[in-house]
Design a protein around this motif. Structure first.
Motif, PDB file in Angstrom:
ATOM      1  N   ARG A  84     -29.508  29.089   4.518  1.00 50.04           N
ATOM      2  CA  ARG A  84     -28.654  29.743   3.497  1.00 50.04           C
ATOM      3  C   ARG A  84     -29.530  30.257   2.372  1.00 50.04           C
ATOM      4  O   ARG A  84     -30.586  29.679   2.082  1.00 50.04           O
ATOM      5  N   GLU A  85     -29.108  31.323   1.711  1.00 55.55           N
ATOM      6  CA  GLU A  85     -29.891  31.848   0.595  1.00 55.55           C
ATOM      7  C   GLU A  85     -29.080  31.830  -0.686  1.00 55.55           C
ATOM      8  O   GLU A  85     -27.891  32.173  -0.701  1.00 55.55           O
ATOM      9  N   VAL A  86     -29.739  31.411  -1.761  1.00 53.12           N
ATOM     10  CA  VAL A  86     -29.068  31.324  -3.071  1.00 53.12           C
ATOM     11  C   VAL A  86     -29.993  31.948  -4.093  1.00 53.12           C
ATOM     12  O   VAL A  86     -31.209  31.741  -4.050  1.00 53.12           O
ATOM     13  N   THR A 117     -31.801  25.335   2.268  1.00 55.96           N
ATOM     14  CA  THR A 117     -31.472  26.563   1.532  1.00 55.96           C
ATOM     15  C   THR A 117     -32.746  27.216   1.013  1.00 55.96           C
ATOM     16  O   THR A 117     -33.673  26.523   0.597  1.00 55.96           O
ATOM     17  N   LEU A 118     -32.769  28.558   1.042  1.00 62.43           N
ATOM     18  CA  LEU A 118     -33.820  29.301   0.359  1.00 62.43           C
ATOM     19  C   LEU A 118     -33.272  29.639  -1.018  1.00 62.43           C
ATOM     20  O   LEU A 118     -32.350  30.446  -1.140  1.00 62.43           O
ATOM     21  N   THR A 119     -33.837  29.006  -2.050  1.00 59.32           N
ATOM     22  CA  THR A 119     -33.352  29.225  -3.412  1.00 59.32           C
ATOM     23  C   THR A 119     -34.321  30.136  -4.143  1.00 59.32           C
ATOM     24  O   THR A 119     -35.507  29.821  -4.251  1.00 59.32           O
ATOM     25  N   SER A 159     -36.676  25.831   0.883  1.00 58.04           N
ATOM     26  CA  SER A 159     -37.702  26.685   0.292  1.00 58.04           C
ATOM     27  C   SER A 159     -37.259  27.159  -1.075  1.00 58.04           C
ATOM     28  O   SER A 159     -36.060  27.337  -1.324  1.00 58.04           O
ATOM     29  N   VAL A 160     -38.229  27.384  -1.936  1.00 57.56           N
ATOM     30  CA  VAL A 160     -37.952  27.891  -3.275  1.00 57.56           C
ATOM     31  C   VAL A 160     -38.891  29.053  -3.563  1.00 57.56           C
ATOM     32  O   VAL A 160     -40.106  28.929  -3.372  1.00 57.56           O
ATOM     33  N   LEU A 161     -38.308  30.187  -4.014  1.00 57.51           N
ATOM     34  CA  LEU A 161     -39.127  31.278  -4.542  1.00 57.51           C
ATOM     35  C   LEU A 161     -38.848  31.343  -6.037  1.00 57.51           C
ATOM     36  O   LEU A 161     -37.721  31.614  -6.436  1.00 57.51           O
TER      37      LEU A 161
END
Lengths: 275, 276
Positions: free
Chosen positions: A2-4, A20-22, A45-47
């Motif tokens: 999922r992306e947030v 989630t990719l945050t 993951s976090v960007l």
């Protein structure tokens, strides 16, 4: 996954969601506090894209049995200071990629506390210093069987300043801890203002520790070879720079982070003036 | 038709004169063999034409189709149509052969080469040179054997299509079969384009495969003798000493520093010395 996406413009505490990719777009103004919490038994993951002007106090807590991949990309073209404090607990692993690729005056002090057995941190930094960067990375092994690998690859352009300190500290009773660091710098200035300070502070036996630091200038024979194939000096230096920085992403497992950092490096190198 | 004209060229390195007045003309469709003992200026000649920063031209001229080459940067020389296949090709870590070649091709085009065209061109050349198919993804010359590096130079020559190419001991490091492959490719380029060649080599076997139209002997920084392909055979059979006698030139032997050994240190240490 999922992306947030979250825009952060003031003090905040964010609990990261599992699987989630945050993406966090953080705009610093004045002094700001931000806390990231990775709960027990989570992965994701976090960007984090950083912009603005001021000071950011960042705290990252990674609870037990978690695996996180993160990319911190400092996109600020102004003066920004980032103080990071990481707490990584039992059997948790953090893979952190860092992009410092813009022409701002940046200061960074990151401390990675490996609090419990099995905690690990792998840092891979790619820096294109176009103004001033002062960076300190400190891994503190509070307990045994913890691991840290702190790798920094940097290009320092003409007239720019770079100070890098990397510290691996193993405390008493942290048997079986492993702390390693690689610091590589390519200076484009014939009289560089670059200092690299690797340190190992070991207070226990039966541990592993190493550091490798090197500094140099673009190889004149490489530049000549590329120019002899028709590329201008600037194009040749850009290709050499990309060859220096891009391989860092090869060791990043997370594909989205890999792709993002690769794009940033390609973009910033092509925009910069390397002469 | 292209012409590379070198006139009375004097070249120094670190204050020492290596070339002492070299004059030579290479035209399209000509193959010039440059021979001579080691350390007498052959590689210096090619490197100076290409503009290596170590070499200083102190006298003389180099023109390409009437344009002053000495006023050009290294990359400009390449873009006008000069190519140098190097004796010791550089490794460029982190840069793939694919990215390198694409950048080199795009440097001489108005618009970037379409991807499909590039792939087709590169794969065709890799196949013709019988190189490994993963070449595109490997870093430039990194982990390459000596022979692979030399073949990679020829691959670049094929893609860049120069008007005048200089090959510096391209045959060294190549086994018999690889030598034939390279020679076939070079001969094909000679037949299908107007390319002119200046080739440095020590060995007749290479010049049997690529027949020169002109042969020059470079000794002590000067061309002492020029002839046709027959000169290659004479050198191979008799060496260079006959030139010294017939033309009154002294042959400079390449200086090699002797390594210091532990034995020589022991011999040089005085008896009774505290450090013995």
């Amino acid at each position: 996954m999922r992306e947030v996406m979250i825009d952060v413009t003031s003090h905040n505490s964010i609990t990261l969601a599992h699987n989630t990719l945050t993406t966090l777009n953080v705009t610093v103004s004045g002094t700001m506090n931000l806390t990231l919490l990775a709960p027990m038994q989570t992965k994701g993951s976090v960007l984090l894209n950083l912009d603005g002007n001021g000071e950011l106090n960042l705290r990252v807590d990674v609870d037990r049995d978690s695996t996180w991949s993160m990319l911190f990309n400092n996109d600020s073209k102004e003066s920004i200071k980032v103080i990071e404090n990481w707490g990584i607990k039992q059997n948790s692993s953090v893979s952190l990629a860092i992009g410092e690729l813009t022409a701002g005056n940046h200061e960074k002090a990151a401390t990675y506390h490996l609090l419990e057995e099995g905690a690990s941190i792998f840092v891979r930094g790619a820096s294109l210093i176009q103004s001033t960067l002062k960076a300190t990375h400190t891994a503190i092994h509070h307990k045994g069987k913890t691991s840290a690998q702190l790798d920094n690859y940097s290009i320092v352009l003409k007239g720019c300043e770079y100070l890098l300190e990397v510290v691996g500290k193993i405390e008493k009773a942290a048997k079986g801890a492993k702390t390693h660091q690689i610091s590589r710098v390519m200076n484009f200035d014939e009289k560089p203002k670059t200092t690299v300070n690797p340190k190992l502070i070991i207070d226990e036996n039966e541990v592993e520790a190493s550091h490798a630091a090197s500094m140099g200038q673009p190889d004149v024979n490489q530049v000549y070879y590329l120019q002899s194939r028709g590329m201008s000096r600037s194009e040749s230096l850009k290709l050499i720079t990309l060859g220096y920085l891009l391989p860092i992403i090869d060791v990043i497992d997370d594909e989205s982070i890999k792709e993002r950092l690769s794009e940033e490096i390609l973009k910033k190198v092509s925009e910069s003036c390397l002469m | 038709m292209a012409q590379l004209k070198i006139d009375n060229l004097h070249v120094e390195i670190e204050g020492k004169e290596i070339l002492k007045g070299v004059s030579i003309e290479i035209n399209s469709n000509e193959i010039h063999a440059i021979m001579g003992p080691n350390g007498n200026g052959k590689s210096t000649l090619l490197s100076a034409v290409m503009g290596h920063p170590r070499y200083e031209v102190t006298q003389g001229s180099i023109t390409f189709d009437g344009q002053d080459v000495l006023e050009m940067s290294v990359d400009e020389r390449s873009r006008v149509g000069l190519f140098l296949g190097m004796q010791y090709p550089q490794e460029v870590s982190g840069v793939t052969n694919s990215d390198f070649l694409k950048a080199a091709l795009n440097a001489r085009r108005e618009t970037p080469i379409p991807l499909f065209s590039f792939i087709r061109k590169m794969e065709g050349a890799v196949k013709e040179l019988e190189m490994k198919s993963d070449l595109a993804h490997r870093y430039v010359n990194e982990g390459f054997s000596g022979g692979e590096k030399k073949r990679n130079e020829i691959l670049q020559m094929m893609l860049l299509e120069p008007k005048i190419a200089m090959l510096d001991e391209i045959d060294s490091g190549l086994d018999v079969d690889a030598l034939k492959v390279v020679a076939n490719v070079v001969n094909k380029m000679v037949e299908t384009s107007d390319i002119g060649l200046m080739i440095v080599s020590h060995y007749e076997r290479f010049f049997h495969l690529i027949q020169p139209t002109h042969t020059h002997i470079l000794i002590d920084g000067q061309i002492v003798l020029s002839s046709d392909a027959s000169l290659v055979n004479r050198i191979d059979n008799e060496g260079y000493d006959w030139i010294s006698k017939e033309f009154g030139v002294s042959i400079k032997k390449e200086e090699r520093k002797q390594p210091t050994t532990l034995v020589s240190c022991a011999i040089n240490t005085p008896r009774g010395s505290e450090n013995a």
